[in-house]
Write a protein that holds these residues in place. Structure first.
Motif, PDB file in Angstrom:
ATOM      1  N   GLU A   1       0.831  -1.205   0.000  1.00 54.45           N
ATOM      2  CA  GLU A   1       0.000   0.000   0.000  1.00 54.45           C
ATOM      3  C   GLU A   1       0.868   1.257   0.000  1.00 54.45           C
ATOM      4  N   THR A   2       1.931   1.260   0.804  1.00 52.99           N
ATOM      5  CA  THR A   2       2.842   2.403   0.831  1.00 52.99           C
ATOM      6  C   THR A   2       3.704   2.444  -0.424  1.00 52.99           C
ATOM      7  N   LEU A   3       4.217   1.309  -0.809  1.00 56.42           N
ATOM      8  CA  LEU A   3       5.155   1.248  -1.930  1.00 56.42           C
ATOM      9  C   LEU A   3       4.507   1.618  -3.255  1.00 56.42           C
ATOM     10  N   ASP A   4       3.230   1.316  -3.403  1.00 60.81           N
ATOM     11  CA  ASP A   4       2.551   1.666  -4.656  1.00 60.81           C
ATOM     12  C   ASP A   4       2.517   3.178  -4.873  1.00 60.81           C
TER      13      ASP A   4
ATOM     14  N   ILE B   1      15.372  -1.574   1.399  1.00 62.96           N
ATOM     15  CA  ILE B   1      15.963  -2.083   0.159  1.00 62.96           C
ATOM     16  C   ILE B   1      15.009  -3.063  -0.523  1.00 62.96           C
ATOM     17  N   ASP B   2      14.367  -3.937   0.263  1.00 66.61           N
ATOM     18  CA  ASP B   2      13.354  -4.829  -0.308  1.00 66.61           C
ATOM     19  C   ASP B   2      12.244  -4.012  -0.964  1.00 66.61           C
ATOM     20  N   GLY B   3      11.799  -2.959  -0.273  1.00 65.93           N
ATOM     21  CA  GLY B   3      10.753  -2.110  -0.841  1.00 65.93           C
ATOM     22  C   GLY B   3      11.182  -1.455  -2.131  1.00 65.93           C
ATOM     23  N   ALA B   4      12.433  -1.016  -2.178  1.00 68.89           N
ATOM     24  CA  ALA B   4      12.953  -0.383  -3.392  1.00 68.89           C
ATOM     25  C   ALA B   4      12.951  -1.356  -4.568  1.00 68.89           C
ATOM     26  N   LYS B   5      13.224  -2.621  -4.292  1.00 71.79           N
ATOM     27  CA  LYS B   5      13.221  -3.622  -5.354  1.00 71.79           C
ATOM     28  C   LYS B   5      11.808  -3.779  -5.931  1.00 71.79           C
ATOM     29  N   TYR B   6      10.843  -3.802  -5.045  1.00 73.88           N
ATOM     30  CA  TYR B   6       9.448  -3.882  -5.521  1.00 73.88           C
ATOM     31  C   TYR B   6       9.108  -2.651  -6.359  1.00 73.88           C
ATOM     32  N   VAL B   7       9.443  -1.478  -5.859  1.00 72.41           N
ATOM     33  CA  VAL B   7       9.138  -0.239  -6.581  1.00 72.41           C
ATOM     34  C   VAL B   7       9.809  -0.249  -7.953  1.00 72.41           C
TER      35      VAL B   7
ATOM     36  N   ALA C   1      13.613  -3.465 -14.686  1.00 71.56           N
ATOM     37  CA  ALA C   1      13.308  -2.649 -13.517  1.00 71.56           C
ATOM     38  C   ALA C   1      14.120  -1.365 -13.593  1.00 71.56           C
ATOM     39  N   ILE C   2      13.695  -0.350 -12.846  1.00 71.35           N
ATOM     40  CA  ILE C   2      14.511   0.849 -12.711  1.00 71.35           C
ATOM     41  C   ILE C   2      15.810   0.455 -11.996  1.00 71.35           C
TER      42      ILE C   2
END
Length: 382
Positions: A71-74, A97-103, A126-127
């Motif tokens: 929800e936050t990462l989206d 870092i995990d969140g950045a990978k998803y983003v 991915a970016i």
């Protein structure tokens, strides 16, 4: 042994390395800095990053949780798409870092990002991303793995994709000086279980992988035994590097892996908010006892080569006792006490979620069915 291995993350290790990111980011890049709750502003890391990026076009996104939620990462994904971000810089621990990978992956996908976690979409691009590590534990700064939570359904799921392997990672042990004692302990425990998931499986005769895994375990054991000396540059550097090596992929090549402790532990975090590392310590000793006949040879090897135990018929059992005692020496519990309902309801809740995810044949032997998982949880839940 038959494998293909590459780890292309450039590591900048040591004190004062944050400023060196300018050598690794093209001057024309638009950079999105991702971070968590603001501790990097209190410990000086944010200022160092801002100074390094002073000649860049950069923007920031904060508020990534300890267990990063989709929800936050989206919201960060939408920002990347709107601003046409060229590089993501994750500044934080494994969760950031995990969140950045998803983003990074979801920004290259037109559908719902959660599709990545449920396997509906497998990221191929991915970016590009880099990392400034502030909390040693997960090794996320130089691996392609990510664990993300969906708050709406209390699901905690993982994905891995080569395209989200960080291009570079800054590892400055000085950033650990302000970390609470609990987070340092969590780092030791997390790295310890990471090694065990790749090591306590089947005896394979892989001398390099086994030998290096045992070196990492002995290093973590020493760090735990010298925890009172943690306000020390060398102690911090050793923990940061050991945690990185525990999950950069090297000790996993050519050998069986388990990860059932993680799959069960994730549910303790998702349901009751237990710290990730502490969920692992709760599950692992009881899982090893339950699966001891499958893992006896490696447990005996660990007993001899990590704990210095002498041979005996109960060597494997004594090794598990030593693992549990190691956690207790760090004041880490090996039983769940966070549950509010009765024990039976707590066990049922975890089993229901494992079955929902299809995790009904876990471990390197697929020998942990819901029956064995229930036996493990009966011991692990107080």
């Amino acid at each position: 042994m038959k494998f293909s291995y590459a780890n292309t993350t450039q590591i900048l290790f040591g004190q004062g390395q944050i400023g060196a990111i300018t050598k690794l980011i093209e001057r024309t890049s638009k950079v999105l800095v991702l971070y968590g709750g603001g501790s990097i502003k209190r410990n000086g890391v944010y200022l160092q990053v801002a100074e390094a990026l002073s000649d860049y076009h950069w923007l920031e996104f904060s508020g990534i949780e300890a267990n990063p939620t989709v929800e936050t990462l989206d919201k960060a994904v939408a920002l990347c798409k709107t601003e046409k971000v060229d590089l993501i810089l994750a500044v934080g621990g494994g969760s950031v870092i995990d969140g950045a990978k998803y983003v990074a992956a979801a920004a290259h996908y037109d559908g719902e990002g959660w599709d990545i976690l449920i396997g509906k979409h497998k990221p191929q691009s991915a970016i590009p991303l880099g990392a400034v590590l502030t909390l040693p534990a997960t090794g996320s700064e130089s691996n392609a793995n990510s664990v993300i939570t969906k708050a709406a359904t209390h699901q905690k799921m993982a994905f891995a994709a080569p395209c989200v392997l960080p291009r570079f990672a800054v590892m400055d042990p000085d950033v650990m000086k302000t970390l609470p004692e609990k987070q340092l302990v969590n780092g030791i425990v997390d790295a310890w279980v990471h090694v065990c998931e790749q090591y306590i499986t089947k005896a394979s005769g892989a001398l390099v992988q086994d030998g290096y895994a045992e070196t990492l375990l002995r290093s973590l054991k020493t760090l735990g035994e010298t925890f009172e000396d943690r306000d020390n540059d060398l102690w911090r550097a050793n923990l940061m590097w050991t945690a990185n090596q525990a999950l950069n992929g090297l000790i996993a090549v050519g050998v069986e892996q388990d990860w059932s402790t993680h799959m069960i532990g994730h549910e303790l975090t998702a349901i009751w908010g237990v710290d990730h590392a502490r969920s692992l310590a709760i599950v692992q000793p009881w899982l090893l006892r339950n699966q001891i006949e499958f893992k006896r040879a490696k447990l005996e090897q660990m007993g001899r080569n990590v704990f210095g135990l002498t041979d005996s018929e109960d060597l494997a059992e004594r090794t598990i006792d030593k693992i549990e005692a190691f956690y207790h020496s760090l004041n880490v519990s090996t039983q769940l006490t966070e549950h509010q309902d009765g024990k039976s309801a707590a066990v049922d809740a975890v089993i229901e979620r494992l079955e929902h995810h299809g995790f009904t044949a876990l471990s390197e032997n697929q020998s942990i069915t819901p029956v064995e998982a229930r036996q493990i949880l009966e011991k692990a839940i107080a």
